[in-house]
Enzyme design. Structure first.
Site, PDB file in Angstrom:
ATOM      1  N   GLU A 313       0.830  -1.200   0.000  1.00 12.62           N
ATOM      2  CA  GLU A 313       0.000   0.000   0.000  1.00 12.62           C
ATOM      3  C   GLU A 313       0.865   1.251   0.000  1.00 12.62           C
ATOM      4  O   GLU A 313       0.535   2.247  -0.662  1.00 12.62           O
ATOM      5  CB  GLU A 313      -0.953   0.008   1.192  1.00 12.62           C
ATOM      6  N   LYS A 334      -7.180   1.032  12.097  1.00 18.95           N
ATOM      7  CA  LYS A 334      -7.083  -0.347  12.583  1.00 18.95           C
ATOM      8  C   LYS A 334      -6.113  -0.479  13.756  1.00 18.95           C
ATOM      9  O   LYS A 334      -6.132  -1.483  14.470  1.00 18.95           O
ATOM     10  CB  LYS A 334      -6.672  -1.271  11.441  1.00 18.95           C
ATOM     11  N   HIS A 339      -9.116  -4.942  12.608  1.00 17.87           N
ATOM     12  CA  HIS A 339      -9.601  -5.020  11.230  1.00 17.87           C
ATOM     13  C   HIS A 339     -11.039  -5.523  11.230  1.00 17.87           C
ATOM     14  O   HIS A 339     -11.288  -6.688  11.529  1.00 17.87           O
ATOM     15  CB  HIS A 339      -8.691  -5.951  10.430  1.00 17.87           C
TER      16      HIS A 339
END
Length: 412
Positions: A313, A334, A339
Site C-alpha cells: 500500500e 485499525k 480489522h
C-alpha cells in the site's frame, strides 16, 4: 450531468464505542479496543486477541422480536443505520420510500450460524437444523434487515468484496445518487465474525498476529508488525443528493467527490507487489474529483498491520501521489479497532468525515518505528490538528479488490 452527493448522517458500532460520539471521542483519545477474546475459549488457539464490540444489547437499538431473527452482523448494521438516519434528520414519512435505497455489505455474513447449525446437524440430524439458518446467515441480510427496519424501498443491494466491501458499498451508493437512481442512500459495511471458525481460519492463513500485548498487536507500518487483529462492528453513512438535502434544510457534513475501484488480477490474498492496482483506484478517485495529489491532505489507509499490505500500500501511495506522497498525512484506524473486515471501509469513512469536521488526524496508535521502505508520514507518536479539505479512504480485499473514496469539506 452527474449530480452532487453529500454526507448527512453517520452511524457506528465499534470496539471503542457503540455510537459515533463515543467512537470518535475514543479515536481522539487514542483508545485501543483490542483485548482478550471473550466470545469463546481460546486455550487451544494460537491467537488470543480480538477487537470485540463491548456492551452491545440489540433490544436497546431495535425491536426485540426482530433482533431475535437476526445474526450479529445484521444487528450491528441495523443499529448503525438507525443512528445514521436519526443523525441525518430524515423523516421517512416525508420521503418517497422508493427513492431511498440501501447498499450495506458484509465480507462474510454469519459464520456463527453455520458453526452452530453444523453442530446441531451432526448431533441431532438434518430435521433439527434451524429453519431460519439461511436467512440469518447470508450476507445480503444486513441490507435486507436495514431496509425492513427503516422502510427504505429503493435500490437494495450488497457488495461482497472481502475487506473492501464497506468502501465499495459507499462508492456504489454514491454512483446510484449521481446517476438518479435514488435521492438518499443508506450505505456502509458490517461484520461480526469473532468466533472459533473465523479466528481459526484466519490463523491458519497466517494473517492474524499472535501477539498477546493489546498495545503492540495491531501496529500498521511498524517494523515489528506481524499480522492483523480481527475486529467487528458496523459503519453506516447517509448519502444524499445535494439539492434534496438543501431542500429539507439538512446539516451537510461533507461531500463525496471521487470513487475508484480496480482489481489486481494477481493473487487471492496478496496485493500486487508494485501497488499498481490500488494506485489506479486512488488516481481514478482524484481524477473524478478534479484534484491533484497535492490537494489531498489525509489518507486513511487500509493499513492492516500485515507485512505485505503495509508495504504494497505504501508503494501504491508513492505511485499515485509521486512527490506529494511525502507530504500527505497517512494513518490507520485499525491500530485502535483492529480489522473490521467488511465493515472496515464504512467505519473508516466515518473517520474521514469526522476528521474533516474537526480538523483532527488521529495517531496510528501503537506504531513506534516504521519499517525501512515505509518512509511516509504515518502520524506516529501524536495526532495532528490541521485543516482537512480532502480526505481519502482506501480499502483492499482478498481477491485483489481495491476501492478508494475521496471526500471533501462541503463548501456550498
Amino acid at each position: 450531468m452527474k449530480r452532487r452527493v453529500v454526507v448527512t448522517g453517520l452511524g457506528a458500532i465499534t470496539p471503542i464505542g457503540n455510537d459515533v460520539e463515543s467512537f470518535w471521542n475514543g479515536i481522539k483519545a487514542g483508545k485501543v479496543g483490542i483485548g482478550e477474546i471473550t466470545k469463546f475459549d481460546t486455550s487451544e488457539y494460537k491467537v488470543k486477541l480480538a477487537a470485540e464490540v463491548k456492551g452491545f444489547v440489540a433490544k436497546e437499538h431495535m425491536d426485540f422480536k426482530s433482533a431475535k431473527r437476526m445474526e450479529l452482523f445484521s444487528q450491528y448494521a441495523v443499529a448503525a443505520s438507525l443512528e445514521a438516519l436519526k443523525d441525518a434528520g430524515i423523516d421517512m414519512e416525508k420521503e418517497d420510500p422508493f427513492r431511498v435505497g440501501v447498499i450495506v455489505g458484509s465480507g462474510i455474513g454469519s459464520l456463527q450460524s453455520m458453526e452452530r447449525e453444523e453442530q446441531r446437524l451432526l448431533d441431532k440430524g438434518p430435521s433439527r437444523v434451524d429453519p431460519l439458518l439461511v436467512p440469518k446467515m447470508i450476507t445480503n441480510m444486513a441490507a435486507g434487515n436495514v431496509s425492513i427496519a427503516t422502510g427504505a424501498r429503493g435500490k437494495c443491494t450488497n457488495v461482497v468484496t472481502a475487506c473492501a466491501s464497506g468502501t465499495h458499498c459507499i462508492g456504489d451508493a454514491y454512483r446510484a445518487i449521481q446517476y438518479g437512481d435514488a435521492e438518499v442512500m443508506i450505505a456502509g459495511g458490517t461484520e461480526g465474525s469473532v468466533c472459533p471458525i473465523g479466528v481459526a481460519g484466519f490463523t491458519s492463513l497466517t494473517a492474524l498476529t499472535a501477539s498477546e500485548d493489546p498495545m503492540r498487536a495491531s501496529i500498521p507500518f511498524d517494523k515489528e508488525r506481524s499480522g492483523f487483529v480481527m475486529g467487528e462492528g458496523a459503519g453506516i453513512v447517509i448519502l444524499e443528493e445535494l439539492e434534496h438535502a438543501k431542500a429539507r434544510g439538512a446539516r451537510i457534513l461533507a461531500e463525496v467527490v471521487g470513487y475508484g475501484a480496480t482489481a489486481d488480477a494477481y493473487h487471492i490474498t496478496s496485493p500486487i507487489e508494485d501497488g499498481s492496482g490500488a494506485a489506479r483506484a486512488m488516481e481514478d478517485a482524484m481524477k473524478e474529483a478534479g484534484v491533484s495529489p497535492g490537494d489531498v491532505d489525509y489518507i486513511n489507509a487500509h493499513g492492516t498491520s500485515t507485512h505485505y499490505n503495509d508495504l504494497f500500500e505504501t508503494r501504491a501511495i508513492k505511485a499515485a501521489f509521486g512527490e506529494a506522497a511525502k507530504k500527505v498525512k497517512i494513518n490507520s484506524t485499525k491500530s485502535m479497532i483492529g480489522h473490521l473486515l467488511g465493515a472496515a471501509g464504512g467505519v473508516e469513512f466515518v473517520v474521514c468525515v469526522k476528521s474533516i469536521q474537526d480538523g483532527f488526524i488521529h495517531q496510528t496508535v501503537g506504531t513506534t518505528k516504521a519499517d525501512e521502505e515505509l518512509d511516509l508520514d504515518y502520524v506516529i507518536g501524536a495526532p495532528v490538528c490541521q485543516e482537512v479539505h480532502y480526505a481519502m479512504s482506501n480499502s483492499l480485499g482478498f481477491g485483489g479488490h481495491n476501492a478508494t473514496l475521496l471526500v471533501k469539506k462541503y463548501e456550498g
